[in-house]
Structure formats: C-alpha cells, structure tokens
Design a protein around this motif. Sequence first.
Motif, PDB file in Angstrom:
ATOM      1  N   ALA A  36       9.981 -41.976 -22.032  1.00 39.03           N
ATOM      2  CA  ALA A  36       8.684 -42.456 -21.479  1.00 39.03           C
ATOM      3  C   ALA A  36       8.859 -42.548 -20.215  1.00 39.03           C
ATOM      4  O   ALA A  36       7.884 -42.907 -19.477  1.00 39.03           O
ATOM      5  CB  ALA A  36       8.446 -43.878 -22.425  1.00 39.03           C
ATOM      6  N   GLY A  37      10.108 -42.438 -19.596  1.00 40.08           N
ATOM      7  CA  GLY A  37      10.242 -42.314 -18.265  1.00 40.08           C
ATOM      8  C   GLY A  37      10.072 -44.043 -17.579  1.00 40.08           C
ATOM      9  O   GLY A  37      10.060 -44.206 -16.425  1.00 40.08           O
ATOM     10  N   ARG A  38      10.011 -44.918 -18.641  1.00 43.87           N
ATOM     11  CA  ARG A  38      10.384 -46.224 -17.961  1.00 43.87           C
ATOM     12  C   ARG A  38      11.644 -47.112 -18.554  1.00 43.87           C
ATOM     13  O   ARG A  38      12.320 -46.713 -19.546  1.00 43.87           O
ATOM     14  CB  ARG A  38       9.126 -47.242 -18.734  1.00 43.87           C
ATOM     15  N   GLY A  39      12.061 -47.977 -17.886  1.00 45.04           N
ATOM     16  CA  GLY A  39      13.162 -48.887 -18.126  1.00 45.04           C
ATOM     17  C   GLY A  39      14.478 -48.069 -17.958  1.00 45.04           C
ATOM     18  O   GLY A  39      14.408 -47.097 -17.208  1.00 45.04           O
ATOM     19  N   ASN A  66      16.315 -61.678  -6.823  1.00 44.82           N
ATOM     20  CA  ASN A  66      15.740 -60.549  -6.280  1.00 44.82           C
ATOM     21  C   ASN A  66      15.900 -59.475  -7.037  1.00 44.82           C
ATOM     22  O   ASN A  66      15.040 -58.583  -7.334  1.00 44.82           O
ATOM     23  CB  ASN A  66      16.422 -60.361  -4.822  1.00 44.82           C
ATOM     24  N   ILE A  67      17.301 -59.140  -7.354  1.00 40.71           N
ATOM     25  CA  ILE A  67      17.184 -57.909  -8.356  1.00 40.71           C
ATOM     26  C   ILE A  67      16.563 -58.260  -9.794  1.00 40.71           C
ATOM     27  O   ILE A  67      15.937 -57.155 -10.224  1.00 40.71           O
ATOM     28  CB  ILE A  67      18.742 -58.001  -8.791  1.00 40.71           C
ATOM     29  N   LEU A  71      13.867 -55.341 -10.809  1.00 38.97           N
ATOM     30  CA  LEU A  71      13.905 -54.518 -11.775  1.00 38.97           C
ATOM     31  C   LEU A  71      12.743 -54.679 -12.799  1.00 38.97           C
ATOM     32  O   LEU A  71      12.143 -53.943 -13.478  1.00 38.97           O
ATOM     33  CB  LEU A  71      15.166 -55.092 -12.698  1.00 38.97           C
ATOM     34  N   ARG A  72      12.058 -56.110 -12.926  1.00 35.28           N
ATOM     35  CA  ARG A  72      10.746 -56.148 -13.556  1.00 35.28           C
ATOM     36  C   ARG A  72       9.631 -55.534 -13.096  1.00 35.28           C
ATOM     37  O   ARG A  72       8.983 -54.913 -13.755  1.00 35.28           O
ATOM     38  CB  ARG A  72      10.482 -57.758 -13.562  1.00 35.28           C
ATOM     39  N   ARG A  73       9.565 -55.682 -11.717  1.00 37.77           N
ATOM     40  CA  ARG A  73       8.531 -54.870 -11.064  1.00 37.77           C
ATOM     41  C   ARG A  73       8.571 -53.257 -11.392  1.00 37.77           C
ATOM     42  O   ARG A  73       7.601 -52.573 -11.435  1.00 37.77           O
ATOM     43  CB  ARG A  73       8.600 -55.079  -9.701  1.00 37.77           C
ATOM     44  N   LEU A  74       9.806 -52.728 -11.216  1.00 37.10           N
ATOM     45  CA  LEU A  74      10.004 -51.293 -11.358  1.00 37.10           C
ATOM     46  C   LEU A  74       9.703 -51.093 -12.982  1.00 37.10           C
ATOM     47  O   LEU A  74       9.047 -49.816 -13.189  1.00 37.10           O
ATOM     48  CB  LEU A  74      11.703 -50.783 -11.312  1.00 37.10           C
ATOM     49  N   SER A  80       8.208 -48.450  -6.758  1.00 32.29           N
ATOM     50  CA  SER A  80       9.105 -47.411  -7.117  1.00 32.29           C
ATOM     51  C   SER A  80      10.092 -47.214  -5.742  1.00 32.29           C
ATOM     52  O   SER A  80       9.862 -47.664  -4.775  1.00 32.29           O
ATOM     53  CB  SER A  80       8.132 -46.036  -7.212  1.00 32.29           C
ATOM     54  N   PHE A  81      11.099 -46.377  -6.082  1.00 32.47           N
ATOM     55  CA  PHE A  81      11.963 -46.299  -4.957  1.00 32.47           C
ATOM     56  C   PHE A  81      11.748 -44.750  -4.819  1.00 32.47           C
ATOM     57  O   PHE A  81      11.505 -43.725  -5.453  1.00 32.47           O
ATOM     58  CB  PHE A  81      13.275 -46.167  -5.753  1.00 32.47           C
TER      59      PHE A  81
END
Length: 81
Positions: A36-39, A66-67, A71-74, A80-81
């Motif tokens: 799915a391209g997530r997680g 902060n990590i 990670l939750r936001r990603l 996105s990075f």
Amino acid sequence: MRGWTDPPPGAIWLTDVGPEHDPKPSDWRWQYPTPAGRGGYVFMHNGDNMTRYPDCGPKKEGLVANIAIALRRLSMGELSF
C-alpha cells in the motif's frame, strides 16, 4: 558514544559521525516497500542515548517524542521526505 551503520538504498541520512572528510551515517530513516506504500518505517539510531539529542537547547529531551510524532505524521500522509 555514537556509532554508525550503512543505510539501505533510499534511506534518508539524518546525522553523521566521524571526520568531515569521511562522515559515516549515524541516524537514518528508511521506508521499506509495502504493497500500500504506507507504514514500514525504520528509524536507525546509532547512539547511546535516545532522549538527549541534541544535547543542548530547549528541546534537548525531545528526541523520542519528536521521532514518534514524525513517524505518525508520515504514516498518515501528513509529512513526506
């Protein structure tokens, strides 16, 4: 003490250790492939202290928090990075 490990292809190099002419990846972030391209996020921290980095300033105790927030936001597509 900070060490380093080689990140996999596609990883984002966050911090480094070593001399300026030969830096080594100390902390990095990578998303391994998922259907799915997530997680599937991996955060590699090659250090001895997950709560005090950087060692100064008003957010010196915030690395783990902060990590987790990033990670939750990603994972929710908010960052996105």
